[in-house]
Design a protein around this motif. Sequence first.
Motif: not given
Length: 544
Positions: A337-338, A342-344, A461-462, A473-482
Amino acid sequence: MGYLKPCSVFLLLVFFVACVSGEDPYRFYTWNVTYGDIYPFGIQQQGILINGQFPGPQIESVTNDNVIINVFNSLDEPFLISWNGVLQRRNSWQDGVYGTNCPIPPGQNFTYALQVKNQIGSYFYFPSLALHKAAGGYGGLSVASRPMIPVPFDPPSGDFTILAGDWYQKSHTELRAILDNGNNLPFPDGIIINGHGSNPITFTVDQGKTYQFRISNVGLTTSINFRIQGHKMKLVEVEGTHTLQNIYDSIDIHLGQSYSVLVTADQPPQDYYIVVSTRFTSKVLTVVSILHYRNSEGTVSGPFPLGPTIDTEWPIEQVRSIRGNLTASGPRPNPQGTYKYGMINTTRTITLQNSAPIINGKQRYAINSVSFIPSDTPLKLGDYFKIQGLFSLGSISDNPTGGDGYLQTSVMAADYRAYVEIVFHNPEDTLQSWHIDGHFFFVVGMDIGQWSPASRLSYNLIDAISRCTVQVYPKSWTALYMPLDNVGMWNVRSENWARQYLGQQFYLRVYSSANSWRDEYPIPLNALHCGKSNNKYMETSSMN
């Protein structure tokens, strides 16, 4: 390039040592890849074996180990192995996909030099060319933590690898011909566990003890659900990240994903079903293995434990419950967790939408309307030798175009050390699974419907899970931070292998102008050359 002589291997290893920390241990493997008879459903099939085994040999390593694997291709066609989830920091030369590596020709060999740098967890390897994966050639790969860095659970009494997935009785060449002719693959013939479908295999445990199960979905087209009759599962790791230790009756595992659970043999001493069944399919396929108590007083009995229903809300809630353990150590001596992901501030949003266009009268699959076609030369080699005409940066858009599908060798430009938001949008009725080579990402959100900027209000964001493969999933979305923290040419692909084969992939070129070993290792001395890189390699060699 033919078989390497011992002196050549020695010189190569001297080079490898120069590229990695000298004090890190080495593990050496020699693999011979052949065809051989296998019997997943009790009927003889031709499979791809490694050292005569299906699945192939298990690789067991420790964080920062150097893993040297000399692969001899005794098949009658070119062959490549890729390492699902093994990052290869600064070293996309070892990635083992066609966009980065020339295939190993029949009768020749190639030595992979991997370092599991700052990694732990459960992964697998697999053949990445054509549809070789449909014939086998895959195996498990685990990375244990260094003794000085504790894991957040007591050492288990045993460690089992389960490689499960759908299987076809047709050969990989027959399946490839179906796709080449513009048709969809038929429904799979069944599910197998560690190469067995009709003949259940047994995992033996002692009553009262706890065991670790590393489970990977190595199938071609289908998500699976994993469960053990009468037993709870404590999730402890997902693709290199220690998780909150939630308890589950069953776990969905999508294409290309790996999970690690602890199971305590705390039931009356008898045999119990281990069940794997397909998910999100109109017809449910099921296969069983046996959890056998060593002091068993009875055989397996009763109905199979039921799996979840086909609705979408339950699995989304389950995957949202899979979160990072912020107090656990990672592969380095500091808590996971260091890294305050979520703060970037993100510097770029990339929205990727899958589609299934018909192009030139044949079924293809696309991302942002582009259906990928390979060049005659691996893109990484083309980029290194500055070969013109192989690809153009920006040949795939950051956003869906809404246009018809078209063929293109698609490469997306990206800057080293940028921090990006990636949104996968799935407008189709089928579940999608996506993998990004060379990187881990934080799964910050997913939901049914269309993503919009307002969707960011629901992001985790934690303590979002960090992984390398994610479902939409079908008819859905997924979001990433990379974080783009790994220079190279990296494959972004559908883990549905028919879709990947027919164009649902592209390459992400993460670029640093420094041209420094600090950012990326140089081309290996033993790199294979093919296509237009043959001439460039000869020109470069003649100047040295």
